[in-house]
Write a protein that holds these residues in place. Structure first.
Motif, PDB file in Angstrom:
ATOM      1  N   SER A 111       0.637  -1.377   0.110  1.00 60.78           N
ATOM      2  CA  SER A 111       0.458  -0.062   0.208  1.00 60.78           C
ATOM      3  C   SER A 111       1.339   1.094  -0.349  1.00 60.78           C
ATOM      4  CB  SER A 111      -0.461  -0.559   1.147  1.00 60.78           C
ATOM      5  OG  SER A 111      -1.505   1.432   1.310  1.00 60.78           O
ATOM      6  N   THR A 117      -5.212   2.415   2.536  1.00 58.75           N
ATOM      7  CA  THR A 117      -5.316   1.216   2.393  1.00 58.75           C
ATOM      8  C   THR A 117      -4.177   0.772   3.469  1.00 58.75           C
ATOM      9  OG1 THR A 117      -4.378   1.350   0.745  1.00 58.75           O
ATOM     10  CG2 THR A 117      -6.378   1.362  -0.116  1.00 58.75           C
ATOM     11  N   ALA A 118      -3.443   1.566   4.288  1.00 55.27           N
ATOM     12  CA  ALA A 118      -2.871   0.533   5.366  1.00 55.27           C
ATOM     13  C   ALA A 118      -2.277   1.939   6.276  1.00 55.27           C
ATOM     14  CB  ALA A 118      -1.891   0.167   4.690  1.00 55.27           C
ATOM     15  N   PHE A 128      -3.190  -2.517   9.413  1.00 58.68           N
ATOM     16  CA  PHE A 128      -4.169  -3.114   8.846  1.00 58.68           C
ATOM     17  C   PHE A 128      -3.430  -2.791   7.233  1.00 58.68           C
ATOM     18  CE2 PHE A 128      -6.745   0.695   6.077  1.00 58.68           C
ATOM     19  CZ  PHE A 128      -6.109   1.581   7.419  1.00 58.68           C
ATOM     20  N   ASP A 130      -4.899  -3.400   3.882  1.00 61.34           N
ATOM     21  CA  ASP A 130      -6.401  -3.897   2.794  1.00 61.34           C
ATOM     22  C   ASP A 130      -7.055  -4.306   3.397  1.00 61.34           C
ATOM     23  OD1 ASP A 130      -5.332  -2.947   0.858  1.00 61.34           O
ATOM     24  OD2 ASP A 130      -3.805  -5.123   0.312  1.00 61.34           O
ATOM     25  N   ASP A 131      -7.350  -5.532   4.018  1.00 61.03           N
ATOM     26  CA  ASP A 131      -8.227  -7.001   4.483  1.00 61.03           C
ATOM     27  C   ASP A 131      -8.184  -7.173   5.690  1.00 61.03           C
ATOM     28  OD1 ASP A 131      -8.180  -8.287   2.751  1.00 61.03           O
ATOM     29  OD2 ASP A 131      -8.638  -9.819   3.433  1.00 61.03           O
ATOM     30  N   ALA A 133      -6.193  -7.604   9.615  1.00 59.56           N
ATOM     31  CA  ALA A 133      -5.519  -6.355  10.527  1.00 59.56           C
ATOM     32  C   ALA A 133      -5.255  -6.980  11.859  1.00 59.56           C
ATOM     33  CB  ALA A 133      -7.252  -5.355  10.503  1.00 59.56           C
TER      34      ALA A 133
ATOM     35  N   VAL B  77     -10.357   2.633  -1.957  1.00 57.72           N
ATOM     36  CA  VAL B  77     -10.233   2.155  -0.563  1.00 57.72           C
ATOM     37  C   VAL B  77     -11.177   1.799   0.053  1.00 57.72           C
ATOM     38  CG1 VAL B  77      -9.243   2.809   2.005  1.00 57.72           C
ATOM     39  CG2 VAL B  77      -8.572   4.249  -0.266  1.00 57.72           C
ATOM     40  N   ARG B  80     -10.466  -2.275  -1.559  1.00 54.40           N
ATOM     41  CA  ARG B  80      -8.974  -2.638  -1.077  1.00 54.40           C
ATOM     42  C   ARG B  80      -9.299  -3.419   0.625  1.00 54.40           C
ATOM     43  NH1 ARG B  80      -4.530  -3.816  -4.073  1.00 54.40           N
ATOM     44  NH2 ARG B  80      -3.809  -4.304  -1.990  1.00 54.40           N
ATOM     45  N   ARG B  81     -10.110  -2.655   0.997  1.00 52.61           N
ATOM     46  CA  ARG B  81     -10.321  -2.964   3.236  1.00 52.61           C
ATOM     47  C   ARG B  81     -11.483  -4.130   2.840  1.00 52.61           C
ATOM     48  NH1 ARG B  81      -9.251   3.153   5.879  1.00 52.61           N
ATOM     49  NH2 ARG B  81      -9.286   0.866   7.965  1.00 52.61           N
TER      50      ARG B  81
END
Lengths: 342, 794
Positions: A111, A117-118, A128, A130-131, A133, B77, B80-81
């Motif tokens: 990222s 995104t991070a 975190f 992206d997804d 965490a 965003v 991505r998250r």
């Protein structure tokens, strides 16, 4: 932990030829660790953008309901492309891996700093990319998640002991020339959760170890890589030890002895010994997968064997990282990381 | 011995320089056309590959805004998250250059100009003022910008690649994302797109890869042309090699009688041919480069005009085509000479070496060849009747052309036999008989002429049919008498007020670039006026389509958009944010690569209030008076264009797109004429033994020369006559099958007898020109040479 992985440092402005991933070079303008640090928790669980590199590094030894040994890794790296702490100059990288005796999966994420995104916030804690965490009210109880095409995990980490400051109060020296980093750990996590593997969801329990480290130049220019051990013995004692290789020879070594419960904490410079007993060809290189590890002052003389010799992290910055079994004077398990094997 | 043998063999070329020139030039010309076409194809493919590789177009799925606009960075965003492995791209134009900003950290591997593990580069790309990567052309057009310019020949033409953070301020698109590249492999447990963000849609990988597919057919066209030219060239080479070997039979016999092993002789001859092939191939490749460099700008214009594909106008020396050029020259020579070498190998040491036997033997296989020809023609018919698609169409073309070429000698022989029947005087009888006897030696050259002429007839029929259709299309589309453009929307409004009462109607030409149904397109707002109802013809439409459009209840799309997006009448398309309309009509739209959607002007203004009309079509009975009024109003003369000028301009663009086929036509025909010349020249010496008795019987040399010329003209004319029906068959296949697949447009076939007549004249002239020199030589042959025929042993 010491100088872990890190990579990142490969980037710009750094001469990549020196040391693993360009870690062994100086760049003006970054903050440098100084002795006798005073940590400010929970703020110091967050990011320190004035330093060049930093990581949030979790490894866990797990046991499935049917008794199979497994391991997982969750790592967030931050590296600065330029001094000054500017968000746009930060690059984030995540590594996630799951290892069983038969299989090993590793993936990475990247990222940029100017797109959210991070990142890491200290309170409540959330690191975190992206997804993926590591999140919780405090560092004492966090939920760790990651997903990849072939695996995913969702586990809870509960601290059952205090934070451990390595070196001198968290100031961890990495060479005789004085290279150093700030380094503390939480080695007392109890783990519970689910690993999703191809074809099955596995309920797991076990223990996890968090390393937090940040620095601007953690390796000396002649150091090529390191072998890092985090071992948990039956009875509750733990040992963190690393050796930095120089010119193919054993270089600087360091170990922290962590007594059961975390009350007793003893640093040992140049006392830790690690000798490769057996190498395996992994990803086209010779990598030691069985070690003799000794810390004579504590009567430690053990054999450390990889659960899966194929635990190669074949990512943009490749290295070996996987769970190990410990036999000998002490029994137990732990994690091994080896970098700089070209 | 090897050296002596080689010297002896090579001495043949010193005695017959014309044959050497024939061989080398024929092969060089064939290679030139072939490798020229390959060079063009290679350059175009490299451009598409660069586009695909640097932009991820076609190779990856994309997330785009459902309404065709751009998206907020927050959407990226959020995706991505949520675990979606997507990579943000921001795109726009600056000074005519396409700027593509991407994120090297998340872009799928192989995209973008820098590699993650490329060390120092990534930092410069991401950090500081940044870098832009592009070709010299693109960087120059970009003008002065802050980032460092880096020359990168692999980036698509007129495109620069840079980091997101550099592209945002350059394009004034901070916080926006044009599209997102979706990685091929995605993690487990990812939520659906709609659950993460609204108004986004997933465009599958192949939707954007249309350019490749569309242009494939165009390149197949070019390749077919190249192959045809090469085949014509091979006819020449085959003839020349066969002749040279035949003439060297006595020499081979002598060498063998002197003790040189046959194997060595064959080896030397093969080596000699290889050297000749490489020499000729080298010349051919160099010539091919010249041809390609000359034609490439027009090819680029064609590809961009017909398909919207950007192709660099500058040629690079790519190994793929010059190696293939050399390779095919060597292979062609091998194919053309294998038979001759085989014959030499089988020849008994002391066999009588009568060169004439070679040409005579040709006649004996005629029956077999005729059967083959008939088979091929039947196959061509079957393929075009039963087959579908481009491959079948080209298969039919190939079978048709080769079959017709093989049938040519038999047909000519038949025609000559009929001619001989009418001959009563001895000279005439001898003329017909001798022409028939000449036929085998000339038939290869005549086949080449037939193919070249047929290709010419076929392609010119296609192009002219296209031109007629296109002109008709312009007439209906450019219905307004005057077109005027102004500098700003405000001035446009002022102009409209001024024209009130002066012009019969003012039709604004206003559009926005949007993606429609996942395809780049232009949306036009159109004012309700009889101009459209009266002039536009639909390929397909509901009843009263304009009523639906002008009441804001429908949209008209062009054929390109309908084909690419697979739209049919009644399908809904998004024409703006929260606005979808059914397709009520599909119009033909020639010479325009981009999809178009036409909606009512009031609806358009509501959807796109920011779009300003700065061009207008004006209806008037008196264009001159209106032009005068416009000048008084303050519109500079150059900003008013009358209909005729606009049509001229449009036709110019169109003409360019067919310069290429025109040029290839002329080149092919030239090769054929050259083939005739060379055949006649090489035959001339062989024919002396046949002509000498006729001379001895009383015909003068001048008469013989005239008859020689007449014979060439007769054969060329007969071949030309045969080429016309063959060319028309070719045109039919091109229009009815190839063209539909290649261009996506249906075209009616028109006939152009005058053109064919002109071609016929050209063919006859080419034959006559080619025969002129041999005939003159014959007329001036010293009597002594003719006499020698009788005194020589042979």
């Amino acid at each position: 932990m010491n100088v872990r992985v890190l990579l990142v440092f490969l980037w710009p402005s750094v001469v990549a030829a020196q040391g693993f991933a360009g870690l062994g070079t100086t760049v003006e303008g970054y903050d440098d660790p100084v002795p006798d640090p005073v940590f400010d928790f929970p703020a110091d669980h967050g990011a320190h953008p004035g330093y060049r590199i930093e990581w949030w590094y979790v490894t866990a030894n797990l046991t499935a309901e049917d008794g199979r040994d497994m391991g997982l890794q969750w790592t967030l790296f931050r590296t600065a492309l330029a001094p000054g702490g500017d968000a746009a100059a930060q690059v984030w990288m995540g590594h996630a891996a799951v290892t069983t005796a038969e299989a090993h999966f590793a993936v990475e994420r990247f990222s940029r700093g100017d797109v959210p995104t991070a990142g890491v916030t200290a309170a409540p804690l959330k690191a975190f990319i992206d997804d993926w965490a590591m999140a919780g009210e405090t560092l004492d109880e966090v939920r760790l998640t990651a997903s990849a095409p072939e695996f995913a995990y969702d586990v809870t980490l509960r601290a059952e002991g205090p934070l451990i400051l390595h070196g001198e109060g968290g100031y961890s020296v990495k060479s005789d020339e004085g290279q150093a980093s700030y380094y503390y750990s939480q080695p007392f996590y109890a783990v519970e959760g689910v690993l999703s593997l191809p074809g099955e969801d596995v309920a797991v329990t076990g223990s996890a170890w968090l390393d937090r480290e940040w620095s601007s130049q953690p390796l000396s220019e002649t150091q090529e890589g390191w072998d890092w051990f985090s071992l948990s013995f039956e009875g509750g004692d733990k040992l963190m030890g690393f050796r930095l290789r120089e010119g193919g020879e054993e270089g600087y070594t360091y170990a922290t002895w962590i007594g059961a419960g975390g009350e007793e904490l003893v640093p040992y410079a140049r006392a830790f010994e690690a000798e490769a007993l057996e190498r395996a060809t992994v990803a086209g290189r010779q990598v030691p997968v069985r070690w003799r590890v000794r810390l004579p002052e504590r009567g430690v003389d053990v054999e450390v064997t990889a659960l899966n010799p194929e635990a190669w992290m074949g990512l943009s910055f490749p290295y070996w990282e996987g769970p190990v079994r410990v036999t000998g004077s002490h029994e137990g398990r732990g994690y091994l990381e080896m970098t700089g094997y070209e | 011995m090897r050296r002596e043998g080689l010297r002896v063999l090579l001495s043949h070329w010193r005695r017959a320089p014309v044959q050497l020139v024939t061989l080398v030039l024929g092969l060089a010309l064939a290679t030139a056309l072939w490798s020229g076409v390959q060079a063009i194809n290679a350059e175009a493919r490299a451009s598409y590959d660069a586009a695909a590789a640097t932009l991820g177009e076609g190779t990856f799925a994309q997330v785009v805004a459902a309404d065709g606009g751009d998206m907020a960075l927050e959407d990226y965003v959020a995706l991505r998250r949520a675990g979606w492995l997507v990579s943000a791209v921001v795109e726009g134009r600056l000074n005519g250059v396409r700027i593509v900003g991407l994120d090297p950290l998340t872009a799928p591997g192989g995209l973008g100009p820098v590699e993650l593990d490329g060390g120092a580069e990534v930092g410069r790309f991401l950090g500081g003022e940044g870098q832009v990567f592009g070709t010299a052309e693109a960087l120059a057009a970009l003008g002065h910008v802050a980032p460092e310019k880096v020359l990168s020949p692999d980036v698509a033409p007129m495109t620069v690649i840079t980091d997101l953070s550099v592209a945002w301020p350059l394009l004034g698109m901070e916080g926006r994302v044009s599209r997102m590249i979706v990685a091929d492999v995605q993690p487990l447990g990812r939520p659906a797109l709609a659950e993460v963000a609204e108004g986004l849609s997933l465009r599958p990988a192949q939707a954007a890869g249309d350019v490749d597919r569309l242009t494939d057919s165009f390149h197949l066209n070019l390749t077919a042309f190249g192959a045809l030219s090469f085949a014509v060239g091979l006819f020449i080479v085959h003839g020349a090699v066969g002749l040279a070997f035949e003439q060297r039979r006595p020499l081979v016999r002598t060498l063998r009688a002197l003790g040189m092993p046959l194997r060595l002789i064959i080896g030397l001859m093969a080596a000699e041919l290889l050297a000749l092939a490489l020499l000729a191939g080298g010349i051919g490749v160099a010539l091919g480069y010249v041809i390609a460099a000359a034609l490439l700008p027009d090819v680029a214009a064609t590809l961009s005009g017909l398909y919207g594909a950007q192709v660099s106008g500058a040629l690079e020396l790519r190994p793929v085509w010059w190696l293939s050029g050399l390779g095919i020259a060597v292979l062609g020579t091998a194919a053309a000479s294998a038979g001759a070498l085989w014959q030499i190998a089988r020849m008994p040491v002391l066999a009588s070496a009568r060169p004439r036997a070679w040409a005579m033997a040709r006649g004996r296989g005629r029956m077999v060849i005729l059967l083959g020809a008939i088979g091929l023609l039947v196959l061509a018919g079957a393929l075009s009747a039963a087959g579908s698609g481009l491959v079948a169409a080209f298969g039919a073309l190939a079978a048709l052309l080769i079959g017709a070429a093989l049938a040519l000698p038999s047909v000519l022989d038949l025609a000559l036999r009929l001619g001989a029947r009418g001959a009563t005087r001895p000279v005439a009888e001898w003329f017909w008989a001798d022409t028939r006897q000449q036929l085998p030696g000339l038939s290869l050259a005549l086949m080449a002429l037939l193919l070249a002429m047929a290709a010419n007839v076929g392609v010119s029929t296609m192009v002219s049919s296209f031109r007629l259709t296109f002109t008709g299309f312009l007439d209906q589309r450019l219905a307004s008498e005057l077109y005027v453009s102004v500098d700003s929307g405000a001035e446009g409004s002022r102009l409209e007020a001024f024209l009130e009462g002066r012009a019969e109607a003012v039709l604004p030409i206003v559009w926005v670039d949007r993606s429609v149904a996942g395809i780049p397109a232009e949306i036009y707002g159109t004012r309700d006026h009889a101009t459209y109802r009266d002039n536009w013809r639909f390929l397909d439409a509901v009843e009263a389509p304009w009523d639906a459009v002008f009441s804001g209840e429908g949209a008209v799309v062009n054929e390109q958009l309908a084909r690419r997006a697979g739209l049919a009448l009644g399908d809904e398309i998004a024409v703006g944010p929260d606005a979808a309309l059914p397709v009520v009509g599909i119009v033909g739209d020639y010479g325009n690569p981009v999809g178009q959607v036409i909606v009512a002007l009031p609806l358009f203004e509501e959807l796109y209030p920011e779009a300003e009309a700065t061009s207008f079509g004006l209806r008037t009975d008196d264009p001159e008076a209106l032009s005068e009024a416009l000048r008084e109003f303050g519109v500079p003369e150059g900003d008013t264009i009358d209909q005729a000028a606009l049509k001229r301009f449009s036709l110019d663009i169109f003409e360019r797109t067919f310069t290429v086929t025109g040029a290839l036509n002329v080149l092919t025909l030239s090769v054929a004429a050259f083939a005739i010349l060379m055949s006649l020249l090489t035959l001339a010496a062989l024919r002396l033994p046949q002509l000498a008795p006729v001379w001895a019987l009383g015909l003068t040399r001048a008469e013989l020369g005239r008859l020689e010329l007449l014979r060439a003209v007769l054969l060329a004319a007969l071949t030309g006559l045969m080429a016309v029906p063959l060319g028309l068959a070719l045109a039919w296949v091109l229009l009815a099958q190839v063209n539909v697949a290649a261009f996506g447009w249906r075209l009616p076939m028109y006939l152009f007898p005058l053109d064919y007549g002109r071609l016929l004249v050209f063919a006859v002239a080419a034959g006559a020109l080619a025969a002129l020199w041999p005939a003159r030589r014959l007329a001036r042959t010293p009597p002594g040479v003719l006499l020698k025929v009788f005194s020589n042993e042979r």
